[in-house]
Design an enzyme around this catalytic site. Structure first.
Site, PDB file in Angstrom:
ATOM      1  N   PHE A  65      22.186  51.308  53.016  1.00  0.00           N
ATOM      2  CA  PHE A  65      22.377  52.525  53.845  1.00  0.00           C
ATOM      3  C   PHE A  65      21.038  53.367  54.196  1.00  0.00           C
ATOM      4  O   PHE A  65      21.043  54.474  54.441  1.00  0.00           O
ATOM      5  CB  PHE A  65      23.463  53.426  53.384  1.00  0.00           C
ATOM      6  CG  PHE A  65      24.574  52.638  52.847  1.00  0.00           C
ATOM      7  CD1 PHE A  65      25.638  51.829  53.841  1.00  0.00           C
ATOM      8  CD2 PHE A  65      24.944  52.681  51.582  1.00  0.00           C
ATOM      9  CE1 PHE A  65      26.696  51.450  53.304  1.00  0.00           C
ATOM     10  CE2 PHE A  65      26.043  52.047  51.198  1.00  0.00           C
ATOM     11  CZ  PHE A  65      26.919  51.172  51.904  1.00  0.00           C
TER      12      PHE A  65
ATOM     13  N   PRO B   3      34.731  41.271  66.153  1.00  0.00           N
ATOM     14  CA  PRO B   3      35.449  42.395  65.995  1.00  0.00           C
ATOM     15  C   PRO B   3      35.932  42.907  64.756  1.00  0.00           C
ATOM     16  O   PRO B   3      36.123  43.754  64.507  1.00  0.00           O
ATOM     17  CB  PRO B   3      36.853  41.935  66.925  1.00  0.00           C
ATOM     18  CG  PRO B   3      37.044  40.583  67.099  1.00  0.00           C
ATOM     19  CD  PRO B   3      35.220  40.228  67.252  1.00  0.00           C
ATOM     20  N   LYS B   4      36.126  41.752  63.677  1.00  0.00           N
ATOM     21  CA  LYS B   4      36.609  42.144  62.438  1.00  0.00           C
ATOM     22  C   LYS B   4      35.458  43.041  61.907  1.00  0.00           C
ATOM     23  O   LYS B   4      35.705  43.960  61.050  1.00  0.00           O
ATOM     24  CB  LYS B   4      36.880  40.855  61.712  1.00  0.00           C
ATOM     25  CG  LYS B   4      37.714  40.930  60.502  1.00  0.00           C
ATOM     26  CD  LYS B   4      37.968  39.684  59.751  1.00  0.00           C
ATOM     27  CE  LYS B   4      39.231  39.168  60.287  1.00  0.00           C
ATOM     28  NZ  LYS B   4      39.715  37.996  59.329  1.00  0.00           N
ATOM     29  N   THR B   5      34.016  42.230  61.878  1.00  0.00           N
ATOM     30  CA  THR B   5      33.196  42.944  61.224  1.00  0.00           C
ATOM     31  C   THR B   5      32.708  44.447  61.962  1.00  0.00           C
ATOM     32  O   THR B   5      32.366  45.373  61.366  1.00  0.00           O
ATOM     33  CB  THR B   5      32.145  42.110  60.986  1.00  0.00           C
ATOM     34  OG1 THR B   5      31.590  41.729  62.248  1.00  0.00           O
ATOM     35  CG2 THR B   5      32.432  40.936  59.955  1.00  0.00           C
TER      36      THR B   5
ATOM     37  N   GLN C  84      32.499  48.005  60.008  1.00  0.00           N
ATOM     38  CA  GLN C  84      31.440  48.857  60.062  1.00  0.00           C
ATOM     39  C   GLN C  84      31.698  50.340  60.615  1.00  0.00           C
ATOM     40  O   GLN C  84      31.227  51.069  60.028  1.00  0.00           O
ATOM     41  CB  GLN C  84      30.485  48.210  61.001  1.00  0.00           C
ATOM     42  CG  GLN C  84      28.973  48.599  60.714  1.00  0.00           C
ATOM     43  CD  GLN C  84      27.996  48.097  61.424  1.00  0.00           C
ATOM     44  OE1 GLN C  84      28.158  47.468  62.435  1.00  0.00           O
ATOM     45  NE2 GLN C  84      26.776  48.312  61.111  1.00  0.00           N
TER      46      GLN C  84
ATOM     47  N   GLY D 237      23.906  48.641  68.585  1.00  0.00           N
ATOM     48  CA  GLY D 237      24.228  48.942  67.323  1.00  0.00           C
ATOM     49  C   GLY D 237      25.344  49.789  67.109  1.00  0.00           C
ATOM     50  O   GLY D 237      25.611  50.515  68.167  1.00  0.00           O
TER      51      GLY D 237
ATOM     52  N   GLY E 105      26.011  50.962  63.341  1.00  0.00           N
ATOM     53  CA  GLY E 105      25.975  51.416  61.788  1.00  0.00           C
ATOM     54  C   GLY E 105      25.884  52.778  61.895  1.00  0.00           C
ATOM     55  O   GLY E 105      26.326  53.384  61.034  1.00  0.00           O
ATOM     56  N   GLU E 106      25.246  53.482  62.505  1.00  0.00           N
ATOM     57  CA  GLU E 106      24.840  54.933  62.392  1.00  0.00           C
ATOM     58  C   GLU E 106      25.746  55.697  63.300  1.00  0.00           C
ATOM     59  O   GLU E 106      26.282  56.706  62.772  1.00  0.00           O
ATOM     60  CB  GLU E 106      23.391  55.399  63.274  1.00  0.00           C
ATOM     61  CG  GLU E 106      22.241  54.203  63.142  1.00  0.00           C
ATOM     62  CD  GLU E 106      21.755  53.865  61.544  1.00  0.00           C
ATOM     63  OE1 GLU E 106      21.690  55.057  60.980  1.00  0.00           O
ATOM     64  OE2 GLU E 106      21.585  52.658  61.379  1.00  0.00           O
TER      65      GLU E 106
END
Ligand code: FES
Ligand code: FES
Lengths: 715, 214
Positions: free
Chosen positions: A236, A603-605, A609, A673, A675-676
């Site tokens: 992270f 789609p799953k990951t 996330q 992206g 993640g953020e």
């Protein structure tokens, strides 16, 4: 899979992780799990004072303890070639001098032949200090804040226009310091293979960066350092740099001439590997009576250490989230006797968005306008900061999808109007955004005679599913089943890839995989000659041409579009909360997160996330805070028992929705992206929902029950 | 395991060390000697010999079954089951997330019950059956809970996952998986910082409803 499924995937939609089997069977090996031959164990002894110097170290008893091979401190540390050349402001140079710069500063390291022996011997080391007066409180020292660099300030139009607007909000917001706390403790196994050759198995978000940093510190050629980091148990942002414990293990391995394993304790994770900095913010925001923004003034002061000027720019979000003619932002830092902060998920915008989106919510109540309507009234069609068009922005779609999913039409504008099972019920919303960058990346693609495709690049995967994404892209591009593809990562010997940080990997590495596969197909076309199938039987072609394999290596980077467009990913978080009127306990009732991050590859990951970021955002909103007792300068809650991250019982089902519109201006995949943006905005959404439920505005995170209950007011 | 190294290898593998009777007597005599001659003991301590003396009798026999295989070990009484698994037996599927009983990453089964292995001393499981994540699948055939975690993406980084899966299996066996709410409560000793909780709940529910033996 049709588009609709990708707008709203379930936990079973799409392919499962390519490395999932290794993870569910315990075969995936993380940094500390390489039990190399001759392994020894290092345990750090850290300072119990906050500022001063080491007067003496009595390590005799430790040295005499069974199994102990060395006790290393600044008194006997071998010369580290790269230390003298490090800049004045730089990460802690471990075992370099007698200075103590924060509470928990590593002072010595004991190395023994077993972990238990090293741990016990470490308890026998006695350190005496010359203690100096320390300063650890941000709130008491705001006046000492300075601008970290020249462009820390930004002005558009009149910085004070907000103050003369007909309707205005002026408030202060506090983001406490938060710790990444990945489940895997930071760890390294270090081995010297020769006088100038090092191999490490390390927890890192970037094997190439770790490689070059280790080479620099130890003064050896880059190619003499090997970094392995195939599985990383979360990070992270906490593993974007080489920390002092990594250097310590390498020093230790040199001293004892055997490999050293060093794993931090959970308490060390709160002091020695960074955190989201405690940040004070003040926002002034003004609007016309019909809700058009006149001006925003956003100032932030974040804490840093005395030895590094870490600045993350939380106020910058106010430059570009809304269409507003007048804007002023400033980011300052204050040096304290604490360990250095670092990047933590959504660095900058996570903190800034809590303040801005809380202030927008406050403004909506003053104006008596629905918070979504206020945001749409001030929707930025072009980037207010650069004037450039956005490469792709579908935030309006995101608001619509999320509002439908959460049942926004049931919301009442008047706070405290709704209840459910005796609890107060409130609705909250917040937007979020984060720059969508694309970094240079090189990918090698090799087709073997048996039709197996090997795809290689030196990226790390801290959890989002980089391999799964890369294999999906390769399978689709090449037209072969995923079972025929192997993705190699986490090894510094592989071709260059960026660090896994800042939500750039799908855009950078995914695009490079796509380009490498296309280049490989092109090579096959050349073999076959004109008119061959686009996706031939690769094994067959190789056999016909008597070739053992065919390979390509492709460099990729952002195109000229970066100058033409402003590039961002977007998100909207919707929540409903329940607040117990007697105790002030807040429970999440429903959560919907909508991501506008281009095309969804996996789609799953992707769903996981978004959900994972939302949960970390819920922790930020409700429970997470590092507490320092300023009398001692010490973190008082450095454990999972005292610093509360969300647990299963805190979290309801979460809807993750995707706009899923490709953004081809950024890269050939059209993917950005997430993640953020998964986290950014969540804290404000929760705070806004708590206000809607109770009429209480909490401007200092986390929203703990004591901030809601002053017995008698909430009733 | 890495092998390309010419450095000396200390023999820390405990399986092979069988304490001979004579060795034991020698150590017993040493204990007696220390106990009966306090003056000597004090002197020894002054010379920092206490640690060296302790070393002479610090290991104890431990017999247990791990994933169906018998092990006869010599371990220090202070060694946790977690460290014995990870550092001595190379069973690194069981994770260390805190070493303080606060995260659940180290969850294993002892005689079928979930146990926090970082708070369990090795010698406490003498004569018992330990199952770790490595022992859950039957050869190539995954345990239904492992399959369900894969299918529902009950993880991201995978570090908390072995502990989650061991807990999840026990959660069903204990009869604590009867509702989403109950699962959440009884799985709250296992922290997942990647935030896979909703997927973990889905996986457990599917296994529970599927009715396959766990
Ligand atoms: S490592 Fe045992 S509970 Fe955390
Ligand atoms: S999967 Fe990373 S901590 Fe749970």
């Amino acid at each position: 899979m049709n588009d609709k499924t990708l707008n709203k995937p379930s936990s079973t939609t799409g392919m499962s992780r390519v490395d999932g089997r290794l993870k569910v069977t315990g075969q995936a090996k993380y940094a500390a799990e390489f039990n190399v031959k001759g392994l020894t164990y290092g345990v750090l002894v850290c300072s119990t004072i906050t500022k001063g110097s080491i007067r003496s170290i009595d390590s005799k008893q430790a040295e005499n303890a069974p199994g102990v091979l060395a006790v290393i401190s600044h008194l006997n540390c071998p010369k580290i070639l790269g230390y003298p050349a490090e800049p004045a402001k730089a990460p802690i140079k471990i075992f370099y001098d007698d200075k103590i710069l924060y509470n928990g500063h590593p002072v010595t390291m004991v190395i023994a032949d077993t972990f238990e022996r090293a741990q016990h011997a470490a308890s026998l080391v006695k350190v005496d200090y010359n203690e100096e007066k320390h300063i650890t409180s941000l709130k008491d020292n705001l006046n000492g804040a300075v601008a970290p660099h020249d462009d820390a300030e930004y002005k558009r139009g009149d910085p004070n226009a907000w103050a003369t607007a007909p309707v205005k909000v002026e408030q202060e917001y506090i983001q406490p310091s938060e710790v990444h706390n990945p489940m895997e403790l930071h760890a390294i196994v270090a081995r010297w293979d020769a006088d100038d050759k090092i191999t490490v198995w390390d927890k890192t978000q970037g094997v190439k960066d770790t490689q070059s940093n280790i080479a620099r510190i130890f003064g050896i050629p880059v190619e003499n350092v090997q970094v392995h980091s195939k599985f990383v148990g979360g990070a992270f942002g906490g593993a974007l740099q080489v920390w002092q414990h990594e250097v310590a293990a390498i020093i230790g391995a040199k001293v004892v001439k055997r490999p050293v394993k060093l794993m931090l304790t959970r308490a060390d994770m709160f002091t020695s590997v960074g955190y989201r900095p405690l940040t004070w913010q003040k926002i002034g925001i003004g609007a016309t009576t019909d809700g058009k923004l006149v001006g925003i003034n956003h100032q932030a002061i974040g804490q840093t250490s005395t030895y590094e000027d870490f600045a993350e720019g939380p106020a910058d979000v106010s430059r570009q989230l809304y269409d507003c003619p007048n804007a002023y932002t400033s980011n300052k830092i204050l040096s304290l006797d604490v360990g250095s902060p670092t990047w933590m998920r959504g660095p900058g915008p996570a903190t800034g968005t809590f303040a801005l989106e809380s202030a927008m919510d406050e403004l909506s109540y003053l104006l008596n306008i629905d918070p979504i309507e206020l945001r749409l009234k001030n929707y930025a069609e072009t980037d207010p900061e650069s004037g450039k068009p956005f490469s792709g922005k579908n935030l309006k779609d995101a608001y619509k999808m999320g509002a439908e999913s959460i049942g926004w039409h049931n919301r009442q504008q008047k706070p405290g109007a709704l209840t459910k099972d005796g609890w107060l019920l409130g609705y909250g919303v917040s937007g979020g955004t984060f720059g969508a960058d694309r970094e240079p990346a090189t990918v090698k693609a090799i087709m073997l005679a048996d039709g197996t495709l090997i795809v290689q690049t030196a990226v790390s995967d801290i959890g989002p599913g980089t391999g799964t994404m890369a294999v999906s892209v390769a399978a689709e591009t090449m037209g072969i089943p995923v079972e025929k593809i192997r993705f190699d990562l986490g090894d510094s010997a592989l071709p260059n890839a960026p660090q896994q940080g800042g939500s750039t990997i799908t855009s950078s590495v995914g695009s490079a995989v796509y380009m490498a596969c296309n280049a490989l197909k092109e090579k096959f076309q050349q073999l076959i000659g004109n008119g061959g199938a686009d996706k031939p039987d690769y094994a067959q072609v190789l056999k016909q041409h008597n070739l053992p394999k065919l390979e390509v290596s492709v460099d990729s980077k952002a195109g000229a579009e970066v100058d033409k467009y402003a590039m961002y990913s977007w998100s909207v978080h919707f929540v409903t909360v329940l607040v117990n009127p007697l105790t002030g306990v807040v429970k999440l009732d429903k959560v919907t997160c909508v991501a506008d991050s281009g095309r969804i590859i996996s789609p799953k990951t992707a769903r996981s996330q978004i959900i994972g970021g939302a949960i970390m955002g819920i922790g930020m909103a409700l429970t997470e805070e590092t507490v320092i007792d300023h009398r001692y300068g010490k973190v008082m809650n450095a454990s999972f028992a005292d610093y509360h991250v969300p647990v299963n019982a805190d979290i309801p089902q979460i809807e993750a929705l995707f706009v899923n519109k490709p953004d081809y201006n950024i890269n050939p995949l059209g993917a950005k992206g997430m993640g953020e943006i998964a986290l950014i905005g969540m804290a404000a959404a929760v705070a806004n929902a708590v206000y809607n439920a109770t009429g209480k505005r909490v401007r200092e995170l986390p929203i703990t029950p004591d901030k809601l209950v002053d017995w008698g007011v909430v009733s | 395991m890495e092998n390309n190294n010419n450095l000396p290898e200390p023999d820390t593998r405990p399986d092979v060390k069988d304490p001979s009777r004579r060795d034991f007597l020698k150590k017993s005599a040493l204990i007696t000697a220390v106990a009966l001659t306090p003056a000597h003991a004090v002197k020894a301590a002054e010379k920092h010999m206490d640690e060296r003396i302790a070393e002479a009798f610090e290991k104890m026999p431990l017999s247990l079954e791990i994933n169906g295989a018998p092990h006869n070990l010599m371990v220090e009484p202070r060694s946790t089951l977690l460290d014995i698994l990870r550092e001595q037996l190379d069973l690194t599927g069981t994770k260390k997330g805190c070493d303080l009983g606060q995260c659940g990453a180290c969850t294993v089964h002892v005689d079928g019950h979930r146990v926090i292995s970082c708070l369990t001393l090795g010698i406490m499981v003498n004569g018992k059956k330990v199952t770790t994540i490595e022992g859950l699948a039957k050869g190539d055939q995954l345990h239904p809970m492992q399959e369900a975690f894969l299918k529902h993406d009950g993880f991201q980084c995978g570090y908390c996952t072995p502990g989650q899966i061991m807990s999840a299996v026990a959660c069903i066996r204990e009869g604590h998986a009867n509702s989403e709410h109950e699962i959440r409560e009884y799985m709250s000793g296992n922290i997942c910082r990647c935030g896979a909780y909703p997927n973990i709940v889905n996986a457990i529910q599917e296994v529970k409803e599927g009715g396959l033996p766990v």
